[in-house]
Design a protein around this motif. Structure first.
Motif, PDB file in Angstrom:
ATOM      1  N   LEU A 123       0.832  -1.207   0.000  1.00 21.97           N
ATOM      2  CA  LEU A 123       0.000   0.000   0.000  1.00 21.97           C
ATOM      3  C   LEU A 123       0.863   1.251   0.000  1.00 21.97           C
ATOM      4  CD1 LEU A 123      -2.766   1.392   0.256  1.00 21.97           C
ATOM      5  CD2 LEU A 123      -2.554   1.146   2.743  1.00 21.97           C
ATOM      6  N   CYS A 124       1.858   1.293   0.870  1.00 22.37           N
ATOM      7  CA  CYS A 124       2.705   2.490   0.962  1.00 22.37           C
ATOM      8  C   CYS A 124       3.426   2.782  -0.349  1.00 22.37           C
ATOM      9  CB  CYS A 124       3.708   2.337   2.101  1.00 22.37           C
ATOM     10  SG  CYS A 124       2.977   2.452   3.753  1.00 22.37           S
ATOM     11  N   LYS A 125       3.782   1.739  -1.087  1.00 22.67           N
ATOM     12  CA  LYS A 125       4.449   1.934  -2.372  1.00 22.67           C
ATOM     13  C   LYS A 125       3.532   2.601  -3.399  1.00 22.67           C
ATOM     14  CE  LYS A 125       7.598  -1.995  -1.833  1.00 22.67           C
ATOM     15  NZ  LYS A 125       7.946  -3.353  -2.316  1.00 22.67           N
ATOM     16  N   LYS A 126       2.229   2.465  -3.204  1.00 27.55           N
ATOM     17  CA  LYS A 126       1.268   3.008  -4.162  1.00 27.55           C
ATOM     18  C   LYS A 126       0.798   4.414  -3.807  1.00 27.55           C
ATOM     19  CE  LYS A 126       0.663  -1.185  -6.141  1.00 27.55           C
ATOM     20  NZ  LYS A 126       0.861  -1.516  -7.581  1.00 27.55           N
ATOM     21  N   LEU A 127       0.998   4.815  -2.559  1.00 25.47           N
ATOM     22  CA  LEU A 127       0.413   6.073  -2.085  1.00 25.47           C
ATOM     23  C   LEU A 127       1.285   7.272  -2.439  1.00 25.47           C
ATOM     24  CD1 LEU A 127      -0.813   5.015   1.477  1.00 25.47           C
ATOM     25  CD2 LEU A 127      -2.202   5.320  -0.592  1.00 25.47           C
ATOM     26  N   PRO A 128       0.665   8.384  -2.830  1.00 25.60           N
ATOM     27  CA  PRO A 128       1.429   9.608  -3.084  1.00 25.60           C
ATOM     28  C   PRO A 128       1.842  10.275  -1.782  1.00 25.60           C
ATOM     29  CG  PRO A 128      -0.906  10.037  -3.354  1.00 25.60           C
ATOM     30  CD  PRO A 128      -0.777   8.547  -3.111  1.00 25.60           C
ATOM     31  N   PHE A 129       2.862  11.084  -1.861  1.00 25.85           N
ATOM     32  CA  PHE A 129       3.322  11.824  -0.693  1.00 25.85           C
ATOM     33  C   PHE A 129       2.179  12.648  -0.118  1.00 25.85           C
ATOM     34  CE2 PHE A 129       4.989  15.758   1.174  1.00 25.85           C
ATOM     35  CZ  PHE A 129       5.839  15.233   2.143  1.00 25.85           C
ATOM     36  N   GLY A 130       2.025  12.592   1.201  1.00 25.00           N
ATOM     37  CA  GLY A 130       1.004  13.395   1.862  1.00 25.00           C
ATOM     38  C   GLY A 130      -0.367  12.767   1.911  1.00 25.00           C
ATOM     39  N   ALA A 131      -0.512  11.537   1.417  1.00 23.69           N
ATOM     40  CA  ALA A 131      -1.817  10.873   1.441  1.00 23.69           C
ATOM     41  C   ALA A 131      -2.263  10.654   2.882  1.00 23.69           C
ATOM     42  CB  ALA A 131      -1.745   9.544   0.703  1.00 23.69           C
ATOM     43  N   SER A 132      -3.564  10.753   3.111  1.00 26.76           N
ATOM     44  CA  SER A 132      -4.125  10.511   4.441  1.00 26.76           C
ATOM     45  C   SER A 132      -5.210   9.451   4.329  1.00 26.76           C
ATOM     46  CB  SER A 132      -4.704  11.798   5.030  1.00 26.76           C
ATOM     47  OG  SER A 132      -5.758  12.297   4.220  1.00 26.76           O
ATOM     48  N   GLY A 133      -5.372   8.676   5.403  1.00 23.62           N
ATOM     49  CA  GLY A 133      -6.291   7.561   5.311  1.00 23.62           C
ATOM     50  C   GLY A 133      -6.991   7.229   6.604  1.00 23.62           C
ATOM     51  N   LEU A 134      -7.710   6.116   6.552  1.00 23.75           N
ATOM     52  CA  LEU A 134      -8.510   5.622   7.663  1.00 23.75           C
ATOM     53  C   LEU A 134      -8.268   4.132   7.817  1.00 23.75           C
ATOM     54  CD1 LEU A 134     -10.931   5.832   9.735  1.00 23.75           C
ATOM     55  CD2 LEU A 134     -12.418   5.301   7.786  1.00 23.75           C
ATOM     56  N   ASP A 140      -7.707   9.357   1.179  1.00 23.61           N
ATOM     57  CA  ASP A 140      -6.968   8.863   0.013  1.00 23.61           C
ATOM     58  C   ASP A 140      -6.815   7.348   0.047  1.00 23.61           C
ATOM     59  OD1 ASP A 140      -6.303  11.492  -1.077  1.00 23.61           O
ATOM     60  OD2 ASP A 140      -5.002  11.692   0.686  1.00 23.61           O
ATOM     61  N   PHE A 141      -6.881   6.784   1.227  1.00 25.64           N
ATOM     62  CA  PHE A 141      -6.824   5.326   1.359  1.00 25.64           C
ATOM     63  C   PHE A 141      -7.611   4.900   2.587  1.00 25.64           C
ATOM     64  CE2 PHE A 141      -3.180   6.818   3.817  1.00 25.64           C
ATOM     65  CZ  PHE A 141      -3.225   6.055   4.969  1.00 25.64           C
ATOM     66  N   ILE A 142      -8.124   3.687   2.532  1.00 23.71           N
ATOM     67  CA  ILE A 142      -8.827   3.074   3.660  1.00 23.71           C
ATOM     68  C   ILE A 142      -8.318   1.643   3.785  1.00 23.71           C
ATOM     69  CG2 ILE A 142     -11.060   2.344   4.597  1.00 23.71           C
ATOM     70  CD1 ILE A 142     -12.358   4.624   3.021  1.00 23.71           C
ATOM     71  N   THR A 143      -8.064   1.214   5.009  1.00 23.35           N
ATOM     72  CA  THR A 143      -7.629  -0.161   5.239  1.00 23.35           C
ATOM     73  C   THR A 143      -8.629  -0.879   6.140  1.00 23.35           C
ATOM     74  OG1 THR A 143      -6.260   0.526   7.122  1.00 23.35           O
ATOM     75  CG2 THR A 143      -5.188   0.377   4.966  1.00 23.35           C
ATOM     76  N   ALA A 144      -8.712  -2.184   5.951  1.00 22.25           N
ATOM     77  CA  ALA A 144      -9.563  -3.037   6.790  1.00 22.25           C
ATOM     78  C   ALA A 144      -8.880  -4.402   6.879  1.00 22.25           C
ATOM     79  CB  ALA A 144     -10.963  -3.156   6.210  1.00 22.25           C
ATOM     80  N   THR A 145      -8.107  -4.609   7.940  1.00 22.07           N
ATOM     81  CA  THR A 145      -7.374  -5.859   8.089  1.00 22.07           C
ATOM     82  C   THR A 145      -8.108  -6.776   9.053  1.00 22.07           C
ATOM     83  OG1 THR A 145      -6.001  -4.877   9.839  1.00 22.07           O
ATOM     84  CG2 THR A 145      -5.135  -4.805   7.606  1.00 22.07           C
ATOM     85  N   ARG A 186     -11.711   8.892  -1.670  1.00 27.62           N
ATOM     86  CA  ARG A 186     -11.618   9.904  -2.719  1.00 27.62           C
ATOM     87  C   ARG A 186     -11.329   9.262  -4.075  1.00 27.62           C
ATOM     88  NH1 ARG A 186      -7.639  13.189   1.220  1.00 27.62           N
ATOM     89  NH2 ARG A 186      -9.217  14.151   2.558  1.00 27.62           N
ATOM     90  N   PRO A 187     -11.713   9.919  -5.170  1.00 28.50           N
ATOM     91  CA  PRO A 187     -11.340   9.435  -6.505  1.00 28.50           C
ATOM     92  C   PRO A 187      -9.831   9.235  -6.604  1.00 28.50           C
ATOM     93  CG  PRO A 187     -12.982  11.167  -6.680  1.00 28.50           C
ATOM     94  CD  PRO A 187     -12.578  11.118  -5.232  1.00 28.50           C
ATOM     95  N   GLY A 188      -9.414   8.112  -7.178  1.00 30.70           N
ATOM     96  CA  GLY A 188      -8.008   7.772  -7.245  1.00 30.70           C
ATOM     97  C   GLY A 188      -7.484   7.100  -5.993  1.00 30.70           C
ATOM     98  N   GLY A 189      -8.357   6.879  -5.001  1.00 28.73           N
ATOM     99  CA  GLY A 189      -7.947   6.292  -3.733  1.00 28.73           C
ATOM    100  C   GLY A 189      -7.819   4.776  -3.789  1.00 28.73           C
ATOM    101  N   ILE A 190      -7.291   4.217  -2.707  1.00 32.38           N
ATOM    102  CA  ILE A 190      -7.057   2.780  -2.607  1.00 32.38           C
ATOM    103  C   ILE A 190      -7.721   2.246  -1.342  1.00 32.38           C
ATOM    104  CG2 ILE A 190      -5.325   0.937  -2.471  1.00 32.38           C
ATOM    105  CD1 ILE A 190      -3.308   2.876  -3.694  1.00 32.38           C
ATOM    106  N   PHE A 191      -8.438   1.151  -1.499  1.00 31.72           N
ATOM    107  CA  PHE A 191      -9.033   0.441  -0.376  1.00 31.72           C
ATOM    108  C   PHE A 191      -8.292  -0.885  -0.232  1.00 31.72           C
ATOM    109  CE2 PHE A 191     -12.838  -2.250   1.108  1.00 31.72           C
ATOM    110  CZ  PHE A 191     -12.586  -1.980   2.453  1.00 31.72           C
ATOM    111  N   ASP A 217      -4.102 -13.426   0.927  1.00 34.68           N
ATOM    112  CA  ASP A 217      -5.179 -12.834   1.725  1.00 34.68           C
ATOM    113  C   ASP A 217      -5.194 -11.315   1.700  1.00 34.68           C
ATOM    114  OD1 ASP A 217      -2.892 -12.337   3.178  1.00 34.68           O
ATOM    115  OD2 ASP A 217      -3.633 -13.157   5.073  1.00 34.68           O
ATOM    116  N   THR A 218      -4.486 -10.710   0.770  1.00 30.93           N
ATOM    117  CA  THR A 218      -4.370  -9.253   0.706  1.00 30.93           C
ATOM    118  C   THR A 218      -4.842  -8.766  -0.658  1.00 30.93           C
ATOM    119  OG1 THR A 218      -2.469  -9.354   2.190  1.00 30.93           O
ATOM    120  CG2 THR A 218      -2.801  -7.301   0.971  1.00 30.93           C
TER     121      THR A 218
END
Length: 217
Positions: free
Chosen positions: A75-86, A126-131, A152-157, A207-208
């Protein structure tokens, strides 16, 4: 007779018995192939929390960090600098959020028992995780649609959950023995979800999974 109104993921009425053990019955959806436990077998909120209280999710545990890194690293490899998530369903020890913050990504947390501030669900990310969360959702269709709406548009779940392989494996699967596990996803289920959300789906390991939201809607 169906266990309730239909599949808790896609709403399909055509569901059928999948298997059973001495404690619960399990049904499968004819459309999205979700395997799920009928509502009559769901534990109470108090029982659910008591089960979670047993978990030892220690940020300083190298084994637990290695487990979470299966999602955190790609996930971190895909995220732009300054991205914020939940981190949704962070549990009693929000280790993943801490790991993401260590990498420079501001990460809010939500958990219905341990971090129940609903105001974080009114913001966008910008991203949401659910582990290890999806298997606990009693109405995954409703919950996942809500999360997708605040991405957000362009975001990653990014999600982590063990996947159903086939009925023979399911019958002896330790994962289904946890009484708080009520929904069991397969590759087919997650591909259906990707189509429903109009997301690009990337399977990473066993599983990811990453769901990519289009940049323009």
């Amino acid at each position: 007779m169906t266990p309730f109104s239909g599949c808790p993921l896609c709403g399909e009425k055509a569901v059928e018995p999948y298997t059973a053990d001495r404690l619960r019955t399990y049904w499968i959806c004819s459309r999205c192939r979700l395997v799920f436990v009928p509502e009559k077998h769901h534990v109470s909120d108090a029982q659910e929390k008591a089960r979670y209280d047993e978990h030892n999710n220690d940020l300083d545990d190298p084994g637990y960090r290695k487990f979470l890194s299966r999602l955190a690293e790609p996930l971190c490899k895909k995220l732009p600098f300054g991205a914020s998530g939940l981190d949704f369903g962070c549990g009693p020890g929000p280790a993943l959020a801490a790991m993401l913050r260590e990498q420079g990504f501001d990460t809010a947390v939500y958990d219905k028992f341990y971090a129940p501030d609903g105001r974080v669900l009114e913001k966008t990310y910008d991203f949401i995780t659910a582990t290890e969360v999806l298997e606990h959702l009693r109405r995954p269709g409703k919950e996942l649609a809500r999360l997708w709406q605040i991405l957000r548009p362009g975001g990653i779940f990014g999600i982590m959950t063990k996947l159903v392989k086939d009925k023979a494996a399911f019958d002896t699967w330790h994962y289904k023995r946890d009484p708080t596990h009520v929904c069991f996803f397969s590759v087919e289920s997650l591909l259906w979800l990707g189509d429903f959300l109009r997301a690009q789906v990337e399977f990473i390991g066993s599983d990811t999974v990453l769901f990519y939201k289009a940049k323009t809607l």
